[in-house]
Scaffold this motif. Structure first.
Motif, PDB file in Angstrom:
ATOM      1  N   SER A 171       0.828  -1.212   0.000  1.00  0.00           N
ATOM      2  CA  SER A 171       0.000   0.000   0.000  1.00  0.00           C
ATOM      3  C   SER A 171       0.861   1.260   0.000  1.00  0.00           C
ATOM      4  CB  SER A 171      -0.925   0.022   1.215  1.00  0.00           C
ATOM      5  OG  SER A 171      -0.219   0.445   2.373  1.00  0.00           O
ATOM      6  N   ARG A 172       2.118   1.120   0.418  1.00  0.00           N
ATOM      7  CA  ARG A 172       2.998   2.287   0.443  1.00  0.00           C
ATOM      8  C   ARG A 172       3.947   2.270  -0.758  1.00  0.00           C
ATOM      9  NH1 ARG A 172       3.090   4.396   6.033  1.00  0.00           N
ATOM     10  NH2 ARG A 172       5.068   5.401   5.582  1.00  0.00           N
ATOM     11  N   GLY A 173       3.572   1.522  -1.774  1.00  0.00           N
ATOM     12  CA  GLY A 173       4.315   1.582  -3.031  1.00  0.00           C
ATOM     13  C   GLY A 173       5.563   0.724  -3.101  1.00  0.00           C
ATOM     14  N   LYS A 174       5.745  -0.188  -2.130  1.00  0.00           N
ATOM     15  CA  LYS A 174       6.960  -1.025  -2.176  1.00  0.00           C
ATOM     16  C   LYS A 174       6.720  -2.212  -3.105  1.00  0.00           C
ATOM     17  CE  LYS A 174       7.818   1.512   1.410  1.00  0.00           C
ATOM     18  NZ  LYS A 174       8.297   2.848   1.052  1.00  0.00           N
ATOM     19  N   HIS A 175       7.839  -2.713  -3.647  1.00  0.00           N
ATOM     20  CA  HIS A 175       7.787  -3.980  -4.365  1.00  0.00           C
ATOM     21  C   HIS A 175       7.907  -5.081  -3.317  1.00  0.00           C
ATOM     22  CE1 HIS A 175       8.307  -7.031  -7.317  1.00  0.00           C
ATOM     23  NE2 HIS A 175       9.550  -7.292  -6.980  1.00  0.00           N
ATOM     24  N   VAL A 176       6.905  -5.970  -3.255  1.00  0.00           N
ATOM     25  CA  VAL A 176       6.862  -6.934  -2.157  1.00  0.00           C
ATOM     26  C   VAL A 176       6.974  -8.361  -2.667  1.00  0.00           C
ATOM     27  CG1 VAL A 176       5.505  -7.793  -0.221  1.00  0.00           C
ATOM     28  CG2 VAL A 176       5.379  -5.380  -0.837  1.00  0.00           C
ATOM     29  N   ILE A 177       7.878  -9.123  -2.039  1.00  0.00           N
ATOM     30  CA  ILE A 177       8.051 -10.544  -2.350  1.00  0.00           C
ATOM     31  C   ILE A 177       7.782 -11.336  -1.079  1.00  0.00           C
ATOM     32  CG2 ILE A 177       9.684 -12.322  -3.101  1.00  0.00           C
ATOM     33  CD1 ILE A 177      11.276  -9.962  -4.448  1.00  0.00           C
ATOM     34  N   ILE A 178       6.947 -12.364  -1.182  1.00  0.00           N
ATOM     35  CA  ILE A 178       6.729 -13.255  -0.036  1.00  0.00           C
ATOM     36  C   ILE A 178       7.413 -14.584  -0.339  1.00  0.00           C
ATOM     37  CG2 ILE A 178       5.066 -14.464   1.420  1.00  0.00           C
ATOM     38  CD1 ILE A 178       2.975 -12.462   0.692  1.00  0.00           C
TER      39      ILE A 178
END
Lengths: 442, 453
Positions: A171-178
């Motif tokens: 939601s804060r514009g980060k690229h997220v990897i799980i």
């Protein structure tokens, strides 16, 4: 250990931890005993707040103040003292809490409700800057402080906190990897089809979900700051933040050097009495000892913390109460997908119990599903995705051991969706009747 | 949490570059109005009307589209706290000043908008609407026509935003369409058409005590004297609506049938006011104040109505003027709408509206409507209380498993929409008698019953 404590007007009950378990204990105790002195101690915050709401603070839905259920005057009105400070040591011989700043506090009865801490399994680099779990307000604040630096975030551990942290960062514009160790999302909590739906929803939101992926080590940039993560397959992922969400364990930091026996958690019985007189434990941090052969009970949920507190308050007043969780229930939200579960729903990642069959329906849009778990012609579990169902009604079906056909008749009654929402019950019942005649969905 | 947010674009959703461009477009499209206010003569005619309003409306709609078109359906509250408009930032304060200024100008300085005199054509901004006023009403545009036009545009454009934002929620979609329809049809077009047919300019969706003049003797004589008899029928409608329809519908559905599905004030609050709903105070002290203030206004209007019928001459007239100024203009308009960006969208409705007071009494004591809670699934997160525009601490009820039956609840349904655990449901029960069911603390009861020996 079995001292009956009568209602004493002058006893001092100290509760260490102001989460839902500690606060419920305090409020329920005050309802029963208007005279005793009650102090809630917490290092994390002065005021009780809703921990599940932490994510919404970061996302900008609410402020910290909005997550507090009670206004400050409430505690004064209830004559419950709030004490903020970190307890370093508990001296059971003098019944004293010793704080980090050397202040002390005496108790007559002590309730330990210290909650959890995120698990760390000894990964290289797990203590670098930029690597943390998400449980406490302090962890949220540390994330917020470094947030503008984060371009890519890797989340280690596919469960509820993992998906919530992913949603936060996204939601804060980060690229997220799980990185999830299992081959389908949160397989030790949900059946297969539901795990696939969750995985789908996570990816549709733009989050890079990698299954069968494990953390090997976190790389130091030379100044004590995490700069990359290496997986077990040797892949290197450049990142500025690593979220450790591989489960939580009891917070025993205040019990260092104390004589209160602990296992993984604080050992206690079904009345939340620990091995030490006048010391009790409840909530996430409690480890309820069970008869030989059975695993000790640890319940790390909001709902169970509340239930523990209700029982413990009675125990503190000498009532002969033991904890019986009753019919299991839980709920969560995966990005925009709501999940509600009641009773026993065997997850796909655990061995399947004998004699159990499933009825499963899924909508064409793959964002709604409903499952009944059946044993001996009785519904023992309900699992709903994207449709709200009434807690009391599902509980009744299970408690009364209703047959599947009896549940089909009343299925619509259990619906809790807002007005005008599409009703799937006719479709569900039709599919279930067909499955039932075939002996189940599987 | 004092760390400055530096990695967040205001209004999180949507491509920031496109939104920036559209924002500039929005600002630019306001230039003709600023020029008009400054006294520059603008041309009139349909072309001028179109050029004046279309760019702003189209930019606004494009902005809404760009904001939500790339998102999956679901609750969209990211960044509400951080937003310049939604979080009481500088933009919000300025917007509040502009709205307040607009109301003050409309009420007391209409000449700045171009008003000349009654029965004469206007100049300036008001004159821009001349072609529309002539076509719809057959008469000169005045500041109240400008007001109605802006109001209707506001409800429509921000209604479109509401529809797109809540496209996953059928209740919100239907309710929003409803208020948009009632504002456009009954709040703007029909009154205008009636005037063009030389009939009274009547608002069917407003009645006493909100539109109190529909029970005033002065209005009665005026309407009944109107040739054709339609005026009398309208008055009868007003009485039926106030004293028969209202109790019946409120019993069946709660006050939401009016406050969040029909009323024009509600319509603006639910559409243009949606970005500000979370600004309502949830403090107990606010609730205590509200119970006094709202019933006081109801008493005041009842006294005024009686005073006008028994006609105490000068006293009645002064009282009427004072009420009209204090309640009608100041509280309803200036504070009611002007303060949206600072105090939320329902200040008038919650603290001052006499209609709300009446509906609230019914809802509290004699209605089938309730918001039920779902057992023990509440996690006390606070989203429900946060986004309740009426400042109800919904969470307090939900975490105890109690039904919510509050006089001020307008049934907007947003609490149920934002709840992440599906704990709330707006319902019309089968009877009013059982609406407090579930009021006892079910969790404590269960625990006690399961574990005592």
């Amino acid at each position: 250990m079995d001292i009956l404590i009568k209602k004493q007007s002058d006893r001092h009950v100290v509760i260490l931890g102001n989460g839902i378990a500690g606060v419920t204990t305090a409020l329920s105790l005050r309802e029963r005993d208007s005279k005793c002195r009650i102090t809630i101690v917490s290092g994390e915050t002065e005021q009780f707040y809703s921990r599940p709401a932490l994510m919404y603070i970061y996302m900008g839905h609410m402020t910290l103040e909005n997550t507090r259920p009670y206004e400050p005057w409430f505690w004064k009105k209830k004559k419950i003292e709030l004490c903020q400070g970190w307890v370093e040591r508990i001296d059971i011989s003098t019944k004293t809490l010793i704080f980090a700043d050397s202040k002390t506090l005496n108790y007559d009865q002590l309730v330990l409700a210290t909650g959890s801490v995120p698990n760390k399994f000894g990964w290289p680099g797990q203590d670098l800057k930029g690597v943390q779990g998400l449980y406490s307000l302090q962890e949220l604040q540390s994330l917020e402080a470094m947030s503008s630096r984060i371009k890519t975030a890797v989340i280690v551990g596919g469960g509820l906190i993992g998906v919530e942290l992913a949603e936060m960062l996204h939601s804060r514009g980060k690229h997220v990897i799980i990185l999830a160790r299992e081959d389908t999302y949160w397989s030790n909590a949900m059946p297969l089809e539901e795990t696939k739906m969750v995985g789908d929803v996570i990816r549709a939101a733009g989050i890079d979900l990698r299954l069968n992926a494990e953390l090997q080590e976190i790389v130091d940039d030379g100044s004590g700051q995490a700069c990359a993560l290496i997986t077990k397959t040797g892949e290197r992922i450049e990142c500025e933040f690593v979220g450790l969400t591989a489960g939580v364990g009891p917070n025993l930091s205040a019990l260092k050097n104390s004589e209160i026996p602990t296992g993984r958690g604080i050992l206690c019985d079904f009345s939340f009495r620990t091995h030490i007189d006048d010391v009790f434990a409840c909530g996430d941090c409690a480890e309820i000892e069970t008869p030989d052969g059975e695993r000790n009970r640890m319940e790390q949920l909001w709902y169970t913390g509340k239930m523990h507190g209700e029982i413990l308050a009675g125990v503190l007043c000498g009532e002969d109460l033991t904890y019986d969780r009753g019919i299991w229930f839980n709920s969560a939200k995966f990005i925009d997908l709501e999940w509600h579960t009641y009773g026993q729903v065997p997850p796909c990642g655990r061995p399947q119990p004998e004699g159990v069959s499933h009825l499963y329906w899924e909508a064409a849009d793959k964002r709604h599903s409903f499952r009944l778990v059946i044993q001996d012609d009785a519904v023992i579990g309900v699992n709903a995705m994207g449709i709200r169902y009434r807690h009391k009604i599902c509980e009744r079906w299970i408690a009364e051991k209703r047959s599947p056909t009896a549940v089909f008749k009343n299925l619509a009654e259990g619906n809790f969706d807002p007005e005008f929402y599409r009703r799937y019950e006719p479709e569900i019942v039709q599919v279930f009747q067909a499955q039932l005649s075939r002996g189940g969905a599987r | 949490m004092s760390a400055a947010i530096t990695d967040f674009a205001p209004n999180h959703y949507g491509n920031p570059v496109r939104k920036k461009i559209l924002s500039i477009g929005l600002m630019a499209s306001l230039l003709p109005f600023i020029a008009a206010l400054a006294g520059h003569q603008i041309s009139s005619g349909w072309g001028a009307l179109f050029l004046a309003f279309a760019p702003f409306i189209l930019c606004a709609l494009a902005y809404i589209w760009v904001t939500y078109s790339d998102t999956t359906p679901g609750i969209k509250n990211d960044g509400v706290i951080f937003g310049q408009f939604t979080g009481r930032g500088l933009a919000a304060i300025m917007l509040g000043m502009v709205l307040t200024g607009l109301y003050v100008t409309l009420y007391w300085f209409p000449q700045y908008l171009g008003f000349v005199d009654w029965g004469k054509p206007a100049v300036g901004v008001i004159f821009l609407l001349e072609p529309l006023s002539q076509a719809l009403r057959g008469t000169y545009a005045d500041q109240w026509f400008l007001y109605g036009f802006l109001y209707t545009v506001g409800v429509s454009v921000m209604g479109a935003r509401m529809l797109y934002r809540y496209r996953h929620n059928k209740y919100q979609i239907l309710r929003t369409f409803s208020v948009m329809f009632f504002q456009l049809a009954f709040g703007f077009i029909l009154p205008g058409l009636l005037k063009s047919f030389s009939q009274p300019e009547f608002y069917f969706t407003y009645f006493w005590p909100l539109k109190s003049e529909y029970l005033f003797p002065g209005k009665w004589s005026e309407m009944m004297a109107h040739p054709g008899g339609l005026g009398t029928l309208m008055l009868v409608w007003g009485v039926v609506a106030s004293f028969i329809l209202t109790p019946i519908l409120t019993y069946r559905f709660g006050k939401r049938w009016y406050c969040s599905w029909v009323c024009g004030c509600g319509g603006l609050a639910e559409t243009a006011g949606d970005p500000f709903r979370q600004l309502s105070s949830k403090k107990l002290s606010a609730w205590k104040f509200e119970r006094w203030s709202i019933h006081l206004v109801l008493v005041l209007i009842t006294v005024l109505t009686v005073l006008l019928w028994i006609d105490l001459g000068e006293f009645s007239q002064s009282y009427k003027k004072a009420y009209g100024f204090g309640v009608g203009s100041l509280l309803s308009g200036v504070v009611g709408v002007g303060f949206y960006p600072l105090l939320g969208s329902r200040v008038w409705c919650r603290f001052f509206c006499p209609m709300a007071a009446v509906l609230g009494v019914f809802q509290r004591f004699f209605s089938r409507f309730r918001i039920t809670t779902n057992g023990d699934q509440c996690i006390s997160c606070g989203n429900c209380s946060m986004y309740c525009e009426m400042g109800i601490d919904v969470r307090a009820y939900a975490m105890q498993g109690k039904n919510i039956i509050r006089a001020s609840c307008v049934g907007c349904g947003v609490c149920a929409a934002v709840c992440p655990r599906g704990v709330l449901k707006l319902e019309n029960g089968k009877t009013h008698a059982d609406r407090f069911e579930g009021a006892e603390n079910p969790l404590a009861e269960l625990m006690r019953s399961l574990s005592s020996h």
